[in-house]
Write a protein that holds these residues in place. Structure first.
Motif, PDB file in Angstrom:
ATOM      1  N   TYR A   8       0.863  -1.186   0.000  1.00  0.00           N
ATOM      2  CA  TYR A   8       0.000   0.000   0.000  1.00  0.00           C
ATOM      3  C   TYR A   8       0.896   1.231   0.000  1.00  0.00           C
ATOM      4  N   THR A   9       0.715   2.069  -0.998  1.00  0.00           N
ATOM      5  CA  THR A   9       1.568   3.248  -1.128  1.00  0.00           C
ATOM      6  C   THR A   9       0.765   4.526  -0.901  1.00  0.00           C
ATOM      7  N   THR A  10       1.467   5.555  -0.528  1.00  0.00           N
ATOM      8  CA  THR A  10       0.860   6.870  -0.356  1.00  0.00           C
ATOM      9  C   THR A  10       0.992   7.628  -1.669  1.00  0.00           C
ATOM     10  N   GLU A  72      -3.917   5.554   1.618  1.00  0.00           N
ATOM     11  CA  GLU A  72      -3.027   4.662   0.885  1.00  0.00           C
ATOM     12  C   GLU A  72      -3.830   3.867  -0.129  1.00  0.00           C
ATOM     13  N   ALA A  93       9.908  -5.744   5.401  1.00  0.00           N
ATOM     14  CA  ALA A  93      10.566  -4.522   5.873  1.00  0.00           C
ATOM     15  C   ALA A  93      11.509  -3.931   4.826  1.00  0.00           C
ATOM     16  N   ALA A  98       7.104   0.551   2.682  1.00  0.00           N
ATOM     17  CA  ALA A  98       6.970   0.448   4.139  1.00  0.00           C
ATOM     18  C   ALA A  98       7.633   1.614   4.862  1.00  0.00           C
ATOM     19  N   ARG A  99       8.639   2.207   4.241  1.00  0.00           N
ATOM     20  CA  ARG A  99       9.328   3.337   4.881  1.00  0.00           C
ATOM     21  C   ARG A  99       9.008   4.670   4.231  1.00  0.00           C
ATOM     22  N   GLY A 102       3.830   4.424   3.380  1.00  0.00           N
ATOM     23  CA  GLY A 102       2.835   3.397   3.081  1.00  0.00           C
ATOM     24  C   GLY A 102       2.938   2.248   4.064  1.00  0.00           C
ATOM     25  N   SER A 103       2.484   1.084   3.645  1.00  0.00           N
ATOM     26  CA  SER A 103       2.548  -0.094   4.502  1.00  0.00           C
ATOM     27  C   SER A 103       2.588  -1.348   3.640  1.00  0.00           C
ATOM     28  N   VAL A 104       2.961  -2.449   4.271  1.00  0.00           N
ATOM     29  CA  VAL A 104       2.960  -3.748   3.609  1.00  0.00           C
ATOM     30  C   VAL A 104       2.191  -4.712   4.495  1.00  0.00           C
ATOM     31  N   GLU A 105       1.124  -5.250   3.964  1.00  0.00           N
ATOM     32  CA  GLU A 105       0.328  -6.238   4.691  1.00  0.00           C
ATOM     33  C   GLU A 105       0.871  -7.616   4.345  1.00  0.00           C
TER      34      GLU A 105
END
Length: 112
Positions: A8-10, A72, A93, A98-99, A102-105
């Protein structure tokens, strides 16, 4: 066990980088595809190209765009073979999103 890593990106985070930084981030994504544990990956076209499909009372309804407005958006995925969740988290990671706001599920895949 296989783990899906849903990225998931911003919006705008990649575009805000300078060209050298964008090249470095793209290289990180490509390096992950070359990891021997990676068994699949894909990048999605921008969220503006999405079509949401619902079936209501037997009728197919479509809406342009994503299902919901969120900060996101789902931009791509990796599929990795990992020994356990801790190993999968270690791989996740390394995914630049992730940095970058955004995030990674990380989710185990049901093997059939």
């Amino acid at each position: 066990m296989r783990y899906a890593m849903l990225i998931y990106t911003t919006p705008g985070s990649y575009e805000a980088l300078g060209q050298e930084q964008r090249d470095a981030v793209s290289g990180e994504y490509m390096a992950l595809t070359e990891d021997s544990r990676c068994v699949g990956s894909g990048q999605l076209h921008p969220v503006e190209t999405a079509t949401t499909v619902r079936v209501q009372d037997g009728r197919t309804l479509t809406t342009d765009g994503p299902f919901a407005d969120t900060k996101e958006f789902f931009g791509g995925y990796y599929l990795f073979d990992a020994g356990d969740l801790d190993e999968a988290i270690g791989i996740a990671a390394k995914i630049p999103a992730a940095r970058m706001g955004g995030s990674v599920e990380v989710r185990p895949v049901v093997e059939r």
